[in-house]
Design a protein around this motif. Structure first.
Motif, mmCIF file in Angstrom:
data_model
loop_
_atom_site.group_PDB
_atom_site.id
_atom_site.type_symbol
_atom_site.label_atom_id
_atom_site.label_comp_id
_atom_site.label_asym_id
_atom_site.label_seq_id
_atom_site.Cartn_x
_atom_site.Cartn_y
_atom_site.Cartn_z
ATOM 1 N N THR A 1 14.001 1.528 -1.665
ATOM 2 C CA THR A 1 13.037 2.082 -2.609
ATOM 3 C C THR A 1 12.537 0.993 -3.550
ATOM 4 O O THR A 1 11.333 0.878 -3.798
ATOM 5 N N TYR A 2 13.465 0.165 -4.052
ATOM 6 C CA TYR A 2 13.061 -0.918 -4.958
ATOM 7 C C TYR A 2 12.135 -1.893 -4.233
ATOM 8 O O TYR A 2 11.121 -2.336 -4.782
ATOM 9 N N ILE A 3 12.500 -2.231 -2.995
ATOM 10 C CA ILE A 3 11.681 -3.179 -2.233
ATOM 11 C C ILE A 3 10.286 -2.591 -1.998
ATOM 12 O O ILE A 3 9.279 -3.298 -2.094
ATOM 13 N N ALA A 4 10.225 -1.284 -1.750
ATOM 14 C CA ALA A 4 8.928 -0.637 -1.552
ATOM 15 C C ALA A 4 8.082 -0.733 -2.818
ATOM 16 O O ALA A 4 6.871 -0.964 -2.752
ATOM 17 N N ILE A 5 8.728 -0.593 -3.972
ATOM 18 C CA ILE A 5 8.001 -0.710 -5.233
ATOM 19 C C ILE A 5 7.490 -2.138 -5.405
ATOM 20 O O ILE A 5 6.350 -2.364 -5.811
ATOM 21 N N ARG A 6 8.328 -3.113 -5.045
ATOM 22 C CA ARG A 6 7.915 -4.506 -5.155
ATOM 23 C C ARG A 6 6.702 -4.785 -4.262
ATOM 24 O O ARG A 6 5.753 -5.451 -4.661
ATOM 25 N N ASN A 7 6.723 -4.233 -3.057
ATOM 26 C CA ASN A 7 5.651 -4.536 -2.107
ATOM 27 C C ASN A 7 4.336 -3.903 -2.514
ATOM 28 O O ASN A 7 3.295 -4.540 -2.424
ATOM 29 N N SER A 8 4.357 -2.652 -2.903
ATOM 30 C CA SER A 8 3.140 -2.009 -3.382
ATOM 31 C C SER A 8 3.518 -0.733 -4.106
ATOM 32 O O SER A 8 3.994 0.220 -3.508
ATOM 33 N N GLU A 9 3.274 -0.751 -5.402
ATOM 34 C CA GLU A 9 3.622 0.423 -6.189
ATOM 35 C C GLU A 9 2.763 1.613 -5.799
ATOM 36 O O GLU A 9 3.216 2.754 -5.789
ATOM 37 N N GLU A 10 1.515 1.302 -5.448
ATOM 38 C CA GLU A 10 0.580 2.346 -5.049
ATOM 39 C C GLU A 10 1.080 3.046 -3.782
ATOM 40 O O GLU A 10 1.142 4.273 -3.703
ATOM 41 N N LEU A 11 1.500 2.232 -2.818
ATOM 42 C CA LEU A 11 1.985 2.792 -1.562
ATOM 43 C C LEU A 11 3.288 3.563 -1.789
ATOM 44 O O LEU A 11 3.490 4.638 -1.217
ATOM 45 N N ARG B 1 -1.301 10.376 2.850
ATOM 46 C CA ARG B 1 -2.583 9.680 2.968
ATOM 47 C C ARG B 1 -2.389 8.243 3.429
ATOM 48 O O ARG B 1 -1.309 7.673 3.313
ATOM 49 N N THR B 2 -3.450 7.680 3.965
ATOM 50 C CA THR B 2 -3.452 6.242 4.215
ATOM 51 C C THR B 2 -4.567 5.650 3.368
ATOM 52 O O THR B 2 -5.462 6.365 2.916
ATOM 53 N N PHE B 3 -4.492 4.336 3.161
ATOM 54 C CA PHE B 3 -5.495 3.673 2.339
ATOM 55 C C PHE B 3 -6.529 2.988 3.211
ATOM 56 O O PHE B 3 -6.297 2.707 4.384
ATOM 57 N N GLN B 4 -7.670 2.712 2.568
ATOM 58 C CA GLN B 4 -8.756 2.070 3.290
ATOM 59 C C GLN B 4 -8.313 0.721 3.860
ATOM 60 O O GLN B 4 -8.618 0.392 4.991
#
Ligand SMILES: Nc1ncnc2c1ncn2[C@@H]1O[C@H](COP(=O)(O)OP(=O)(O)O)[C@@H](O)[C@H]1O
Ligand SMILES: [Mg+2]
Lengths: 340, 254
Positions: free
Chosen positions: A187-197, B81-84
């Motif tokens: 989960t932390y690594i996912a936040i590091r990679n892209s918080e939006e994702l 969702r997926t992103f552009q």
């Protein structure tokens, strides 16, 4: 399978060496240096969870280190509390202040977060320095007791204290290892990679960031409390900005976002700077350029560089083995993300 | 009503990016949103998924008002969702990227991590199995252990689909999934979307490739300058005067 055994063997060998270390040297000064390096290592592991795995570079960690150190100092010297009770309280106090500061500072991101926490760290330094009646100001705090006996075990000698610190250091590594290799670590690594994702994946990024911030301050608190009981004297300079940059240097040299980076970087730099002590502050003329080159060529430090090299070699071998099959990048990247 | 927006509006300063859009997404169908660049399509997705708070209007999902929910809560309800631009982590494997997709269906926390509890082990296996299942679904089983950085653009799109599917969604929003890939591959993605619908997952996509949309969509909404100018079946849209005017006026189709 064979690599797992290899890794296990390396870990066992390192631990055995650490246990045998006091018997390999008569020089108590070396034991002192090693103990101190282990204390820094604990703090660097904490910083790594936050900065390396979650992507939030906190520069307030010398402040939290100092809060841990001053908490145990004040609770034992001024309040006269039982040592181990004071030790636990020191960690709780550090974590609680970490929670408060985390709540505010995590509203910022990236450079702003780094700058904001740098300021927080400096404010902590100022508070310790100026709040004379509580902290003793520039005079510092003296007479901090060594860790109290646990049953028949006493920590009065440098060697026994070394083992206590080693124990906490190994505990810190184990905790960090388990966190990183769990869904929480992912989960932390996912936040590091892209918080939006991460948000899109249903991850409560705010809560996760706060938790890892608090954990990372707790590591700093443990390190600070051990430091105070080890050195027995503390002054405001433990909170000074240069301390956090030392921690960051250890982390960058060893490898940010890697599991072995913190210990490799810390031990290496601490021992090298011991060896170069005759150069006094001119040491920085060597460290500065070396660090710069390292960050340019090995952004993930020595450990990251080592894993990249190993992967390349394995990749080449795999390519040779089945040159018929065009396997573009069948690289086991597991190491890259978590171990490397 | 499955998922609908009522009077949904988003202003950025003086610009009205989405203007009072009423639209209802049909369950178990392929819904499409088309419109020229800058029409507000991505903004519309961001409003539904909770990334933007609307200036006014509502988003209703399964009878629940989700207008003010943060994105992670929206995802928990079953909206993926997926992103552009696919923003997967290039230095990690496909599998490692997708495993985290099922995290929202697990409960293990820091305590479980430190003590390596049974729950953690069970949930780790659950996430891994789910990841393998969705990778199989999108046809990426073979590439599971490759780095994202080492796979093709089309495979990345599939990986992004897999990640969205790993959340166990009821509906997936796909923002221009076929951008930057060739016609054959586009065909492959279209088949994959149909497969998703067959599995009971509702699809809503933004797409620029008209031929594809006209072939696969059950229902289309057309946005222009943030306003809905038409909605209906592909045939209705093809013959709609307002649509023809918007596209001819805006030169290039979408
Ligand atoms: N965060 C934002 N801030 C300001 N303006 C934005 C923002 N997001 C989108 N816009 C504007 O809103 C309009 C619609 O954008 P968008 O939804 O991305 O269009 P589309 O996806 O249909 O091409 C554009 O004019 C764009 O510049
Ligand atoms: Mg768009």
């Amino acid at each position: 399978m064979s690599t797992i055994f290899q890794r296990k063997n390396v870990i066992i060998a390192v631990i055995l060496f650490a246990i045998a270390f006091p018997y390999l040297t008569d020089n108590t000064y070396y034991i002192h240096i090693m103990s101190l390096a282990f204390i820094w290592t604990i703090a660097v592991y904490g910083l790594n969870l936050l900065a390396g795995y979650t992507g939030y570079l906190s520069l307030a960690h010398a402040g939290f280190f100092a809060i841990g150190a001053y908490s145990i100092g004040l609770l034992t010297v001024k309040a006269g509390l039982n040592y181990w009770l004071a030790f636990i309280l020191a960690i709780l106090i550090t974590s609680f202040l970490g929670l408060l500061i985390g709540l505010i500072s995590l509203r910022t991101k990236e450079h702003f977060f780094a700058i904001y926490t740098l300021c927080v760290g400096y404010v902590i330094y100022l508070v310790i320095d100026k709040w004379d009646s509580l902290t003793g100001g520039v005079r510092g705090l003296i007479g901090i007791p060594a860790p109290a006996n646990i049953g028949p075990i006493s920590f009065q000698t440098p060697v026994s204290l070394y083992y206590l610190i080693l124990f906490f250091m190994l505990l810190a590594v184990l905790v960090a290892y388990r966190i990183v290799n769990s869904l929480t670590g992912r989960t932390y690594i996912a936040i590091r990679n892209s918080e939006e994702l991460a948000l899109t994946m249903g991850i409560d990024t705010g809560k996760n960031k706060l938790v890892v911030f608090v954990i990372s301050t707790a590591f700093a608190g443990v390190a600070g409390a051990l430091y105070a009981s080890f050195i027995r004297f503390i002054g405001p300079e433990v909170a000074y900005t240069t301390v956090v940059f030392d921690l960051l240097t250890f982390l960058l040299v060893g490898g940010i976002g890697t599991l072995t980076g913190p210990i490799v970087g810390t031990l290496l730099i601490v021992w090298i700077s011991q060896q170069l002590q005759f150069l006094q502050d001119y040491r920085m003329l060597i460290f500065g350029p070396v660090l710069t080159l390292l960050v340019i060529f090995y952004p993930r430090g020595l450990v990251g560089g080592f894993y990249a090299w190993k992967m390349k070699r394995e990749h080449k071998r795999a390519m040779k083995a089945n040159s018929a099959k065009s396997s573009d990048s069948a690289i086991g990247a597991k190491d890259q993300v978590k171990e490397g | 009503m499955f998922l609908e927006t009522k009077n949904l509006t988003k202003r950025f300063g003086g610009l009205v990016a989405v203007n009072s859009v009423d639209f209802s997404i049909e369950k178990g169908k392929i819904n499409a949103i088309i419109g020229p660049n800058g029409a507000g399509k991505s903004t519309y997705f961001n409003l539904i998924s909770g990334f933007y708070k609307p200036t006014s209007g509502q988003v209703i999902f399964n009878g629940q008002d989700i207008t003010k929910l943060p994105p992670n809560k929206v995802a928990e309800l079953g909206i993926a969702r997926t992103f552009q631009s696919t923003n997967l982590f290039e230095q990690a494997t496909v599998l490692d990227n997708v495993i985290i997709g099922h995290r929202l269906r697990t409960n293990s926390n820091l305590f479980d991590a430190v003590f390596r509890t049974k729950r953690l082990k069970r949930e780790e296996k659950m996430c891994r199995d789910k990841a393998m299942e969705v990778l199989d679904f999108v046809g990426l089983t073979e590439s599971a252990n490759q780095l994202i950085g080492g796979i093709t653009q089309e495979e990345k799109k599939r990986a992004a689909f897999a990640l969205a599917l790993a959340t166990d969604p009821e509906i997936v929003f796909l923002d221009e999934p076929a951008a930057g890939i060739n016609p054959d591959e586009t065909e492959g993605l279209a088949i994959l979307m149909k497969k998703m619908v067959d599995k009971g997952i509702t699809v809503c996509l933004i797409e620029h490739k008209m031929s594809m949309i006209m072939k696969i969509a059950d229902k289309i909404m057309v946005l222009n300058y943030g306003e809905k100018i038409a909605e209906g079946t592909p045939d209705e849209i093809k013959n709609n005067d307002a649509v023809i005017k918007a596209y001819l006026g805006g030169s290039a189709i979408a």
